[in-house]
Structures are given as C-alpha cells and as structure tokens.
Design an enzyme around this catalytic site. Structure first.
Site: not given
Ligand code: DQA
Length: 395
Positions: A10-11, A18, A23, A74, A77, A98, A100, A107
């Site tokens: 997501p996102n 963003r 990021y 990735n 959230a 995994e 990030h 954070r």
């Molecule tokens: C993320 C970290 C997550 O906490 C966040 O919700 C994301 C991106 C990262 O790539 O740092 O959407 O996975």
C-alpha cells in the site's frame, strides 16, 4: 536462482511524490527498472507487482509459489499488523526478504514492530531504495551458499552465519565483521558476497551480527558481542572441523575497528570489556577500516558516528580499550586495505595507522588500492578484492 518477484504494498505506488524526505524521489516505475538492472547482474529475471489491497498481495504471493525462486517484499503499513500476509509468506515456502525504505526503527514506535518478519528469511530497512538491491543480493547469496545461522548468546542480534567449504577439514576460518558506523540499519548481509567467495575458496566463514547503536549496542556491548562471537568458534570447531590456529578476522569500515580490536584484545587489562579471549585470531584484515577512534571522533567522521558508538563513556578509557591506534604495537599480522577513492573513510586512516605501527619487522602492512571506493574491498568482482585474496593466501 533464475527468477524473482518484487512486491510493493500500500501507498508505494506514490513513491517519488510521497514524503520525499523519508522515501526519496525515485518513482515506483524507476525503482522497478532499477531492480531489473540489479537483478540482471546476477542473470536473474524479475517480475514486479504493486497493490494497495491486502488480498491482492496475498493472491500474488500464492501465484508465485513454484514459479519464482525468491521474493523481495515491501509490505508498507501492512508490515505492522497483517497476520494474513505473514501466513501467506509462510505458506508459499519461498525465501522472502522484507525491505523498508525508511528507518522504521527510528520513527513512530508502532512502525518498529513487524508481524511479517518472523516469516521472512531476512529484513533490510533504512537504506533508502538501495535496500532493494541489498535484498536481491541477499537472495542470491543465501541460494549460492546457504548458511547455518547459529546463536552465540541469547539476544536476537547474537547470531552468525556459518558457511563451510566442500573440501575436507580442518578449515581455516574467516570471521567476517560488517560495518555501517555501528548503526543498527546496517547488518551482516553486507559481508555475504565475500563470505560466499571465501567459502568457495576453501574457507569456513563465520559472518557475525552484533548489537549496534540504537538497539542495545555501542561501547562496550558491541565489543563484548564481537568477542563472544569469536570465542564461540571454540564450541563450533569440533563438529565443523575448524582450524582454530588459523582464524582470521576480516572487518569492513567500522567492522575494521572491531576486527583490529579483536586481534589485540588479549593485551587488554583483565577488567576491560572483551578481555581474556578463548580464541585468538592469527591475523587481522581491515578493509576500509576506522583505525583510529579519536581522529574519527574529532573529525566527525560518518556524521558523528564515533560519538554515537562511545556514548557517555569517558573518552581516555574508551580510546585506550577500543581504538586500534591505541592498541598498537601489533603482535600478529595485520593487513590494512584501503582504496584511494574512499570518500566514507578517507585513506589517511590507513596511512597514519600503518605509519604509527612502523618499526623493524613490522607486522602491519598497507595494501593501497588505486581508485577503489569504500565498498570495493567487499565486492568480489573488484580488483581490490582480488588483491586481498591474493595477499590472504600468503599471510
Ligand atoms: C515502509 C515503512 C512503513 O512503515 C510504511 O507504512 C510504508 C513504507 C518503508 O518502506 O519504509 O508504507 O514500508
């Protein structure tokens, strides 16, 4: 390993716009193209997938089973609460890494916990989009030579990866100590390329993790961990045919400091942290290493990395115990490898250390690599690593 799948949750379709401070400015399309490029170095084909929906991500994971050889994910959230994603990762029985982009452990507190991590083979965070490259490399290295991950004490970071060569023992042992300015988002995967290479060349490799700054580490805990990890070879040696007379410690960057420390800690006072080793390295190899903590601290090397590492410790004491420069003279061979093009740890660190060690019959030798950058000495395809390997066989 022929084919891998890169999944973004997501996102992450909004990458590029963003929160660029967190990021970066690379878009998802650019990131996916970069992943293809990074994978092609290993002759891997790449499939990519992004969705904002938990069920779609789960369906895609199911479809990957038996089709690809590994996954980089990735989960956005969903990382922090999707047990369904955890179960899907567990169910497909593929190696899943995994990743990030941001430093999730620095954070909001709810981001520091991942419910998917236990189902994944490895987690990389806080290295920007480069984290995807490290994740792809990790899949390649664990497939090329799968390690046995063994605990040397009880904490989560008290572990190491043991890889054994195919030849009969007793095996010489390379203890690999990663760098990253002692900060927690850098972990032992950075040493895997040379771990695999050395194992292929007949070395047993023990690629160790240790507590780092921000996660219970720093001085003196980090030193105690490194000492305990090396001493643990004593327990591993019989079953794995390890030659404890030929244990070489090889550290990169901040790991160079730890390697040089480990090869000299037998001369510490008995109350000093890490004193009284059970396994004594025969030689130390510092790759782009931080050889002098005092100079590093006063010159603010790595954004005040040494101040973070030493914390509130009284400096005279900490430098005496932990700084390679203060532990001279060396009583066993030390190879100090440094590239002239290193802009993370300047080559002056190597020069002044070797200069300070200079005396008749010195055991400290400089291997200066023309044009090499900070990461070249841990990159098997580089001329820097070729020079190290060449020299290693004569130590
Ligand atoms: C993320 C970290 C997550 O906490 C966040 O919700 C994301 C991106 C990262 O790539 O740092 O959407 O996975």
């Amino acid at each position: 390993m022929r084919r891998i799948l890169i999944i973004n949750g997501p996102n992450l379709n909004l990458l590029g716009s963003r929160d660029p401070d967190l990021y970066g400015t690379t878009t998802l399309a650019e990131l996916e193209a970069l992943c293809e490029q990074w994978a092609s170095v290993h002759s891997l084909e790449v499939e990519t997938f992004q969705s904002n929906h938990e069920g779609a991500l789960i369906d895609r994971l199911h479809k990957a089973s038996g089709v690809v050889d590994g996954v980089v994910i990735n989960p956005g959230a969903l990382t922090h609460y999707s047990y369904a994603l955890h179960d899907a990762i567990e169910a497909i029985e593929l190696p899943v890494v995994e990743v990030h982009i941001s430093n999730v452990k620095e954070r909001e507190s709810w981001r520091s916990h991942s419910v998917v991590s236990p189902a994944c083979v490895y987690t990389i965070y806080g290295r920007g989009i480069d984290g995807y490259r490290w994740a792809i490399d990790h899949l390649v290295h664990r497939t090329a030579r799968s390690p046995r991950t063994l605990a040397y004490a009880t904490g989560t970071d008290h572990q190491g990866d043991l890889r054994l060569p195919d030849t009969g023992g007793p095996h010489p042992v390379a203890v690999l100590i990663h760098g990253g300015f002692w900060r927690h988002h850098w972990t032992r995967d950075t040493m895997e390329a040379i771990a695999v290479d050395l194992t292929n060349r007949g070395w047993a490799t023990w690629n160790i993790e240790y507590r780092r700054v921000g996660l219970d580490g720093g001085y003196p805990a980090t030193l105690q961990d490194v000492g305990a990890a090396i001493d643990h070879l004593d327990e591993l040696s019989a079953e794995n045919h390890l030659d404890l007379e030929r244990v070489f410690v090889i550290g990169h960057s901040a790991g160079g400091q730890l390697a040089l420390w480990a090869a000299n800690r037998h001369r510490l006072g008995e109350d000093d942290p890490g004193a009284g080793p059970r396994v004594l390295p025969a030689a130390a190899i510092s790759l782009a290493g931080v050889t002098d903590l005092e100079t590093a601290e006063t010159s603010n090397l790595g954004n005040d990395a040494v101040s973070g590492f030493l914390g509130v410790a009284p400096r005279a004491e900490a430098y005496r115990v932990a700084s390679p420069m203060n532990l001279l003279p060396a009583d066993r061979p030390h190879l100090v490898v440094h590239g002239t093009g290193d802009d993370s740890v300047p080559i002056s660190f190597a020069h002044s250390y070797v200069e300070a060690a200079r005396h008749p019959g010195t055991l400290v030798e400089l291997l200066e690599i023309d044009g090499a950058d900070h990461f070249d000495p841990i990159t098997p395809s580089s001329s820097a690593w070729a020079a190290v390997v060449d020299r290693l066989s004569t130590l």
